[in-house]
Write a protein that holds these residues in place. Structure first.
Motif, short mmCIF file in Angstrom:
data_model
loop_
_atom_site.label_atom_id
_atom_site.label_comp_id
_atom_site.label_asym_id
_atom_site.label_seq_id
_atom_site.Cartn_x
_atom_site.Cartn_y
_atom_site.Cartn_z
N GLY A 15 -6.72 -2.50 14.98
CA GLY A 15 -6.67 -1.05 15.01
C GLY A 15 -7.75 -0.48 14.24
O GLY A 15 -7.93 0.82 14.26
N GLY A 16 -8.44 -1.26 13.37
CA GLY A 16 -9.49 -0.58 12.66
C GLY A 16 -10.96 -0.51 13.38
O GLY A 16 -10.79 -0.80 14.62
N SER A 17 -12.09 -0.37 12.64
CA SER A 17 -13.16 0.06 13.25
C SER A 17 -14.35 -0.78 12.40
O SER A 17 -14.18 -1.06 11.30
CB SER A 17 -13.56 1.27 13.16
OG SER A 17 -12.49 2.26 14.02
N LEU A 18 -15.33 -0.97 13.26
CA LEU A 18 -16.44 -1.67 12.45
C LEU A 18 -17.92 -1.11 13.43
O LEU A 18 -17.50 -0.80 14.48
CB LEU A 18 -16.71 -3.13 12.78
CG LEU A 18 -15.88 -3.91 11.75
CD1 LEU A 18 -16.04 -5.53 12.08
CD2 LEU A 18 -16.19 -3.81 10.57
N ARG A 19 -18.91 -0.71 12.78
CA ARG A 19 -20.08 -0.68 13.53
C ARG A 19 -21.38 -1.59 13.27
O ARG A 19 -21.64 -2.10 12.02
CB ARG A 19 -20.63 0.71 12.79
CG ARG A 19 -21.92 1.26 13.58
CD ARG A 19 -22.60 2.66 12.67
NE ARG A 19 -23.37 3.32 13.56
CZ ARG A 19 -24.42 3.91 12.88
NH1 ARG A 19 -24.46 3.94 11.57
NH2 ARG A 19 -25.05 4.83 13.65
N LEU A 20 -21.81 -2.18 14.34
CA LEU A 20 -22.61 -3.37 14.32
C LEU A 20 -24.13 -2.46 14.44
O LEU A 20 -24.31 -1.65 15.24
CB LEU A 20 -22.32 -4.22 15.19
CG LEU A 20 -21.11 -5.02 15.43
CD1 LEU A 20 -21.03 -5.90 16.37
CD2 LEU A 20 -20.82 -5.60 14.21
N LEU A 81 -23.54 -0.58 17.99
CA LEU A 81 -22.11 -0.81 18.51
C LEU A 81 -21.28 -0.32 17.67
O LEU A 81 -20.97 -0.98 16.76
CB LEU A 81 -21.88 -2.12 19.04
CG LEU A 81 -20.91 -2.45 19.94
CD1 LEU A 81 -21.08 -1.82 21.37
CD2 LEU A 81 -20.44 -4.01 20.23
N GLN A 82 -20.59 0.88 18.26
CA GLN A 82 -19.48 1.10 17.15
C GLN A 82 -18.29 0.96 17.94
O GLN A 82 -17.92 1.18 19.36
CB GLN A 82 -19.38 2.76 17.18
CG GLN A 82 -18.09 3.38 16.73
CD GLN A 82 -18.07 3.08 15.22
OE1 GLN A 82 -18.96 3.43 14.61
NE2 GLN A 82 -17.01 3.03 14.67
N MET A 83 -17.37 0.06 17.13
CA MET A 83 -16.14 -0.59 17.69
C MET A 83 -14.96 0.11 17.25
O MET A 83 -14.86 -0.11 15.86
CB MET A 83 -16.23 -2.10 17.59
CG MET A 83 -17.28 -2.65 18.06
SD MET A 83 -17.27 -4.58 17.89
CE MET A 83 -17.58 -4.67 16.01
N ASN A 84 -14.01 0.57 18.01
CA ASN A 84 -12.87 1.37 17.42
C ASN A 84 -11.77 0.51 18.13
O ASN A 84 -11.74 -0.07 19.11
CB ASN A 84 -12.85 2.92 17.73
CG ASN A 84 -13.97 3.75 16.93
OD1 ASN A 84 -14.49 3.18 15.98
ND2 ASN A 84 -14.50 4.74 17.83
N SER A 85 -10.45 0.97 17.45
CA SER A 85 -9.07 0.32 18.00
C SER A 85 -9.25 -1.12 18.34
O SER A 85 -8.96 -1.80 19.48
CB SER A 85 -8.89 1.01 19.42
OG SER A 85 -8.71 2.49 18.99
N LEU A 86 -9.95 -1.87 17.27
CA LEU A 86 -10.28 -3.26 17.51
C LEU A 86 -8.90 -4.06 17.51
O LEU A 86 -7.79 -3.80 17.22
CB LEU A 86 -10.95 -3.99 16.32
CG LEU A 86 -12.48 -3.43 16.28
CD1 LEU A 86 -12.99 -3.70 14.95
CD2 LEU A 86 -13.16 -4.29 17.41
N LYS A 87 -9.03 -5.25 18.50
CA LYS A 87 -7.98 -5.91 18.88
C LYS A 87 -8.26 -7.28 18.35
O LYS A 87 -9.51 -7.78 18.31
CB LYS A 87 -7.64 -6.01 20.22
CG LYS A 87 -7.38 -4.63 20.85
CD LYS A 87 -7.16 -4.59 22.43
CE LYS A 87 -7.02 -3.29 22.94
NZ LYS A 87 -6.98 -3.35 24.46
N PRO A 88 -7.23 -8.34 18.34
CA PRO A 88 -7.69 -9.68 17.81
C PRO A 88 -8.58 -10.32 18.79
O PRO A 88 -8.96 -11.08 18.50
CB PRO A 88 -6.07 -10.36 17.63
CG PRO A 88 -5.15 -9.20 17.17
CD PRO A 88 -5.73 -8.05 18.04
N GLU A 89 -8.33 -10.00 20.16
CA GLU A 89 -8.96 -10.56 21.04
C GLU A 89 -10.47 -10.32 21.16
O GLU A 89 -11.39 -10.72 22.15
CB GLU A 89 -8.43 -10.28 22.52
CG GLU A 89 -8.18 -8.94 22.78
CD GLU A 89 -6.68 -8.54 22.68
OE1 GLU A 89 -6.19 -8.91 21.40
OE2 GLU A 89 -6.07 -7.81 23.31
N ASP A 90 -10.78 -9.17 20.41
CA ASP A 90 -12.26 -9.13 20.15
C ASP A 90 -12.86 -9.89 19.24
O ASP A 90 -14.21 -9.78 18.85
CB ASP A 90 -12.46 -7.34 19.54
CG ASP A 90 -11.92 -6.59 20.62
OD1 ASP A 90 -11.09 -5.39 20.21
OD2 ASP A 90 -12.34 -6.49 21.75
N THR A 91 -12.13 -10.72 18.71
CA THR A 91 -12.94 -11.43 17.63
C THR A 91 -13.95 -12.72 18.27
O THR A 91 -13.48 -13.18 19.29
CB THR A 91 -11.89 -12.53 17.02
OG1 THR A 91 -10.84 -11.76 16.07
CG2 THR A 91 -12.26 -13.43 16.25
#
Length: 124
Positions: A15-20, A81-91
Motif C-alpha cells: 500500500g505504500g509508495s516509492l520513487r525510483l 518511476l513513481q510507484m503507488n499502492s505497492l503490492k508484494p508481487e511488485d517485489t
C-alpha cells in the motif's frame, strides 16, 4: 555513451509508495526513449513502463497501469518511476534501460543500455 545509475529502491509495506530515479551521466539522454523493467527472483526480466524521448508518450504493463507513473526530466538527464499502492508481487530488482529507436517496444533485447538495478521489496 550512456551510463545509467538507478536509486530509490528499498523496503516498503504493501500500500505504500516509492520513487525510483535513473540518472544518465552521458550527454545524449534526450536522444533515447527510456524504460523500466523488473526481475523477480527466478523469473524473467519484464517490461514495466516506457517513455518517449520528449516525454509526451508513455506505455505501461497492465500489471502496473493506474499505480505506476513514468516521467523524465531531460534537463536533469533523469527518468523516474513513481510507484503507488505497492503490492508484494511488485517485489523485484528494477532496472532502467535506454533505447535509441523511436519504435516503441516492450522487448528487453531491443534496449541498448542498462543500469545495474535497484531492489524494491514490498512486505505484506
Amino acid at each position: 555513451q550512456v551510463q545509467l545509475v538507478e536509486s530509490g529502491g528499498g523496503l516498503v509495506q504493501a500500500g505504500g509508495s516509492l520513487r525510483l530515479s535513473c540518472v544518465d551521466s552521458g550527454r545524449t539522454f534526450s536522444r533515447y526513449a527510456m524504460a523500466w523493467f523488473r526481475q523477480a527472483p527466478g523469473k524473467e526480466r519484464d517490461f514495466v513502463a516506457r517513455i518517449s524521448r520528449s516525454g509526451a508518450t508513455t506505455y505501461y504493463a497492465d500489471s502496473v497501469k493506474g499505480r505506476f507513473t513514468i516521467s523524465r526530466d531531460n534537463a536533469e538527464n533523469t527518468v523516474y518511476l513513481q510507484m503507488n499502492s505497492l503490492k508484494p508481487e511488485d517485489t523485484a530488482v528494477y532496472y532502467c534501460a535506454a533505447d535509441r529507436s523511436t519504435v516503441a517496444t516492450t522487448v528487453r533485447s531491443e534496449y541498448d543500455y542498462w543500469g545495474q538495478g535497484t531492489q524494491v521489496t514490498v512486505s505484506s
